[in-house]
Design an enzyme around this catalytic site. Structure first.
Site, PDB file in Angstrom:
ATOM      1  N   ASN A 736       0.732  -1.291   0.048  1.00  0.00           N
ATOM      2  CA  ASN A 736       0.058   0.203  -0.049  1.00  0.00           C
ATOM      3  C   ASN A 736       0.832   1.243   0.085  1.00  0.00           C
ATOM      4  O   ASN A 736       0.148   2.322  -0.113  1.00  0.00           O
ATOM      5  CB  ASN A 736      -0.965  -0.095   1.256  1.00  0.00           C
ATOM      6  N   VAL A 743       0.016   6.161  -1.509  1.00  0.00           N
ATOM      7  CA  VAL A 743      -0.639   5.730  -0.546  1.00  0.00           C
ATOM      8  C   VAL A 743      -1.863   5.155  -0.753  1.00  0.00           C
ATOM      9  O   VAL A 743      -2.866   5.835  -0.995  1.00  0.00           O
ATOM     10  CB  VAL A 743      -0.721   6.667   0.778  1.00  0.00           C
ATOM     11  N   CYS A 744      -1.973   3.797  -0.733  1.00  0.00           N
ATOM     12  CA  CYS A 744      -3.260   2.959  -0.854  1.00  0.00           C
ATOM     13  C   CYS A 744      -3.856   2.759   0.391  1.00  0.00           C
ATOM     14  O   CYS A 744      -3.490   2.161   1.173  1.00  0.00           O
ATOM     15  CB  CYS A 744      -3.014   1.815  -1.650  1.00  0.00           C
ATOM     16  N   LEU A 745      -5.115   3.662   0.400  1.00  0.00           N
ATOM     17  CA  LEU A 745      -5.960   3.548   1.748  1.00  0.00           C
ATOM     18  C   LEU A 745      -7.507   3.936   1.041  1.00  0.00           C
ATOM     19  O   LEU A 745      -7.533   4.949   0.672  1.00  0.00           O
ATOM     20  CB  LEU A 745      -5.296   4.626   2.597  1.00  0.00           C
TER      21      LEU A 745
END
Length: 894
Positions: A736, A743-745
């Site tokens: 992530n 930023v993978c969220l």
């Protein structure tokens, strides 16, 4: 002057003594002190009678007793009758339970806690008694009402001297005879129900006292006060108050002690009942209040009104989650959307409860000693009963400390009706010399409760009696707790200021500009600064907080002196205005043990976790001034920030103000992982974050940097977040956290799953999600397809690869070339934890699989190492060398 003389006469002085004291001391309170310390005993009236004897001639000290002590009490013990013991309080040494007062002036007994030390290290062990209350029938009530037991009256009081005075007053007002003071020989029997009946409302209790306080002797037909037994001229003029009260209830200190004791016990019970209702609502599925901080009662003695057998447990903030992952690997915002149903009903219910508590506080405050009372002071305002401070310290402090520990300025603002009344109490207390010291004193809270085996069973038919051993420890005092809210208010005010436009030099207007200015005369000025009602509400609340703190400090200077206030301020929490404005620039001392290092780290991290700083790039020295004056920032989102340089969006400003208020005091800091923020001092939407990797993960003790921008639609849309610790775009530290900084969220809208809730989600949630759910113990599982691969060789190898990247970039790289503005934080973090990190490095080196370091271990990208060695041992050795230099005090920047 005649009015002041009459006040002193009502307090028990003769006319001659009052006049003589007022000639020497213009202040009524100071004159009263001198009279009651015996300085004017030689003054007699024209008839030669001396009206009172000096309390200094009485040597007896009351002692604490419990209900079981009565069997052992012998007649005549302690040197005399119990009657009148409460009048001896003026000479009692309150500070026998504390350290000696240093240089306290004579005659300062009016404030028994003057000069008390500020240490929170004190512990007190007290055996407290609980018993079932008696029930009595009172006129006008169909149901029986409970009487306050002696155990309830004295509960929560760890100080021996205070216990003595509480017991003395309780015993005097609940039993025995009250003789007529006019010498006719008649008397009236006192009962517990006279002063200690717990009526359904405080108003009904006051109404009851009105009916019994002023008594007429059946033999001589003269009046006297039933509370103190002294002659009393009926005084029924109304006192300005929210309920109907006449001056007869302010006749003596005994009445004051009883009224404050019962009133504050009612307040405590009402507060606990409301909290229990809130807790019950949450347990039954009411999630609407989850955005408000839960009120925690682990450190107070709740058992005063609840019969629970279990020992109270401490509650702490949760540490970052490090264990199990969501099966889909994406659930960083939870696995379901928040249920917002019932929120309006919950808010309305809270508002009703707050209004009831505020009304009760207002009613009780009428009886709080006040030298600034509207219409003039009364006897009990100047001669304060010793139990008044005891009541405030154990009951009012409990309620106020729970309210002041609220970490949501928004919640406090929404509940302003209650908080404004709380501020009135704090201001009133700080303005009275006899109570002001309480603002600086540590609040004694319960840390453990253990049942004591009874020596003998309760007699058959009598109420059950139980004893408990209570351990009290010091915690933050009222002024210190208020300062944490002041810090939040300062941050919110900074956010509400909006964006500061660059200053321009004044230039002479052209003829066209002058003409347009003249044409605009008489028109409403529109500067674009539209202030919404919600903004104005928060602004008003923050200003009130600031004004309350200033008013308290002014009063403390007047009542306790500037040295007292300076010492108090030195112990208050602080948020530096900027990184360069820190008062204490001396390096933090590590100590010889890991425990001392942990303590030093926590104090340091708590102090520097949030700071304002200058994140702008200085203009080039050859700038002519004709270029765009909009500042540039050392920031990934520089272009976006410059586009909003002169904007003023009220709804966004309000959201940022609320966000900053929470962040200033609620960023998690711990030995195992912390979050630090730096906010530009003129652009509060420009933010940098540093997160230290959590313990038990391959990220442990690394420093991971993020740039954060609160865009034009914040907080209707999520913030922009860029990950900056990528080794120049080469390392992907997590499924992530991409090498390009993405930023993978789901909270940020960059991954599938429950996302940002407009107006509800916060930056703090984003930061904690990164800390606890991305920087996790087995990051391989964060990819949905690999969520069930825990403990597999691929997962183990992936973590080993991350550890090598962390040492090279998040540790060694940051230490050698710390990015701005993090140099001091990074160096101090590694210096304070050097011993622990060296041991961690040895363990990681022993566990390393020897594989080459790859930029993305999940996809087996090209190795960044050359030859047969992966370079890990060399990185560890270099890092240890830098840590050793830090330990020796060497400045790595030089």
């Amino acid at each position: 002057m005649e009015r002041e003389v009459q006040q002193l006469v009502e307090m028990g002085a003769t006319v001659a003594q009052a006049r003589a004291a007022l000639k020497q001391h213009r202040d009524v309170m100071e004159a009263a002190e001198r009279i009651f310390d015996g300085s004017f005993d030689h003054i007699v009236d024209e008839d030669g009678d001396v009206a009172m004897s000096s309390s200094a001639t009485i040597q007896q000290k009351p002692r604490m007793m419990t209900p079981n002590d009565e069997d052992d009490d012998e007649p005549g013990s302690d040197g005399g009758e119990d009657e009148g013991d409460d009048e001896d309080y003026a000479d009692y040494d309150y500070d026998s339970d504390y350290e000696d007062k240093a240089g306290q002036p004579q005659g300062a007994a009016v404030d028994p806690y003057a000069g008390i030390f500020f240490s929170k290290d004190r512990k007190e062990e007290v055996i407290e008694v609980e018993e079932e209350p008696e029930m009595v029938t009172m006129p006008g009530f169909s149901e029986k009402l409970p009487l306050m037991t002696q155990g309830q009256w004295m509960k929560g009081c760890p100080e021996g001297s205070e216990q003595s005075f509480l017991f003395s007053l309780y015993r005097e007002l609940s039993e025995g005879e009250c003789p007529c003071p006019h010498g006719c020989g008649a008397s009236i029997t006192r009962k517990k129900s006279d002063f200690f009946t717990m009526f359904p409302t405080f108003h009904e209790y006051v109404k009851h006292l009105h009916s019994i306080v002023s008594r007429t002797c059946t033999r001589c037909q003269k009046t006297f006060c039933f509370a103190c037994g002294e002659s009393d001229t009926p005084n029924h003029h109304k006192v300005p108050a929210p309920i109907e009260i006449d001056a007869s209830l302010f006749h003596c200190a005994n009445l004051q002690g009883a009224i404050l004791g019962i009133g504050l016990a009612m307040l405590e019970k009402a507060f606990l009942d409301d909290a229990q209702d809130l807790s019950s609502g949450q347990k039954s599925g009411d999630k609407s209040s989850r955005k408000r901080r839960k009120v925690e009662f682990s450190h107070v003695s709740v058992s005063a009104f609840h019969d629970d057998e279990d020992e109270e447990e401490d509650v702490y903030y949760p540490l970052p989650v490090q264990g199990k992952k969501p099966k889909l690997g994406t659930g960083y915002a939870g696995d379901a959307r928040e249920d917002m149903s019932g929120q309006l009903e919950a808010l309305n219910a809270q508002r009703v409860k707050d209004e009831k508590l505020a009304t009760l506080l207002t009613q009780i405050r009428t009886f709080l000693p006040s030298v600034n009372r509207e219409g003039g002071g009364h006897a009990s305002d100047y001669l304060v009963h010793p139990t008044a401070l005891a009541h405030l310290r154990r009951r009012f402090n409990f309620v106020s400390s729970q309210l002041l520990r609220n970490d949501s300025l928004t919640d406090m603002s929404d509940r302003s009706v209650l908080y404004f009344e709380l501020f009135e109490w704090l201001e009133t207390i700080s303005s009275h010399e006899a109570l002001a010291s309480m603002m600086a004193m540590p609040i004694m809270v319960v840390t453990s409760v253990k049942a004591v085996a009874g020596k003998k069973p309760s007699p058959k038919g009598s109420s059950r009696i139980r004893e408990r051993t209570i351990i009290y420890e010091g915690s933050s005092g009222p002024r210190e707790l208020l300062e944490a809210i002041v810090i939040q208010a300062q941050a919110a005010l900074k956010g509400l200021e909006g964006m500061k436009a660059p200053e321009t030099e004044d230039t002479e207007m052209s003829e066209e500009q002058k003409r347009m200015t003249a044409d605009d005369k008489g028109k409403a000025k529109d500067d674009g600064a539209v202030v919404s009602e919600e903004n104005r509400k928060l602004l008003t609340f923050c200003q009130r907080i600031m004004n309350t703190a200033k008013a308290i400090d002014r009063s403390l200077v007047e009542t306790k002196g500037k040295a007292f206030v300076d010492r108090l301020h030195a112990s208050l929490p602080k948020i530096p205005a900027s990184s360069t404005a820190r008062e204490d620039t001396a390096p933090v001392q590590v100590g010889e043990t890991e425990e001392s290092a942990m303590e030093a780290y926590m104090k340091w991290a708590s102090r520097v976790r949030f700071e304002y700083c200058d994140l702008t790039i200085p203009p080039p020295p050859n700038a002519t001034g004709e270029e765009d004056l909009t500042p540039n920032y050392k920031f990934y989102f520089n272009n976006e920030a410059r586009m909003l340089a002169n904007s003023d969006i009220p709804k966004r400003s309000l959201a940022i103000a609320k966000e900053l208020a929470v962040l200033t005091t609620n960023l998690p800091v711990a030995w195992n992982s912390s979050i630090f923020l730096r906010v530009d001092e003129s652009r509060v939407d420009v933010i940098k974050a540093l997160i230290t990797g959590p313990e038990g993960t391959p990220y442990y003790n690394g420093c991971f940097l993020f740039d954060v921008f609160l865009g034009p639609n914040y907080n209707q849309s999520p913030p922009s977040v860029k990950y900056m610790t990528t080794n120049g775009g080469k390392f992907r530290f997590n499924p992530n956290l991409y090498a390009d900084g993405k930023v993978c969220l789901s909270l940020l809208g960059t991954w599938s799953g429950p996302g940002w809730i407009p107006g509800k989600s916060t930056l703090l949630q984003v930061l904690i999600s990164i800390q606890s759910m991305i920087l996790c113990d087995e990051p391989y599982l964060n990819e949905p397809g690999w969520a069930n691969s825990g403990g597999t060789p691929k997962s183990i190898a992936y973590s080993a690869n991350i550890r090598r990247m962390v040492v090279k970039t998040a540790m060694l790289g940051n230490l050698k070339m710390p990015p701005e503005p993090w140099a001091d934080v990074i160096h101090t973090h590694f210096r304070l934890k050097a011993r622990s990190i060296m041991a961690q490095l040895d363990k990681w080196l022993a566990e390393d699989d020897g594989a080459p370091t790859v930029g993305d271990g999940a996809y087996n990208q090209r190795s960044t190492a050359t030859g047969s060695s992966n370079g890990f041992a060399e990185d560890v050795a270099e890092l240890k060398s830098l840590l050793t230099r830090l330990q020796s005090g060497e400045d790595l920047a030089s």
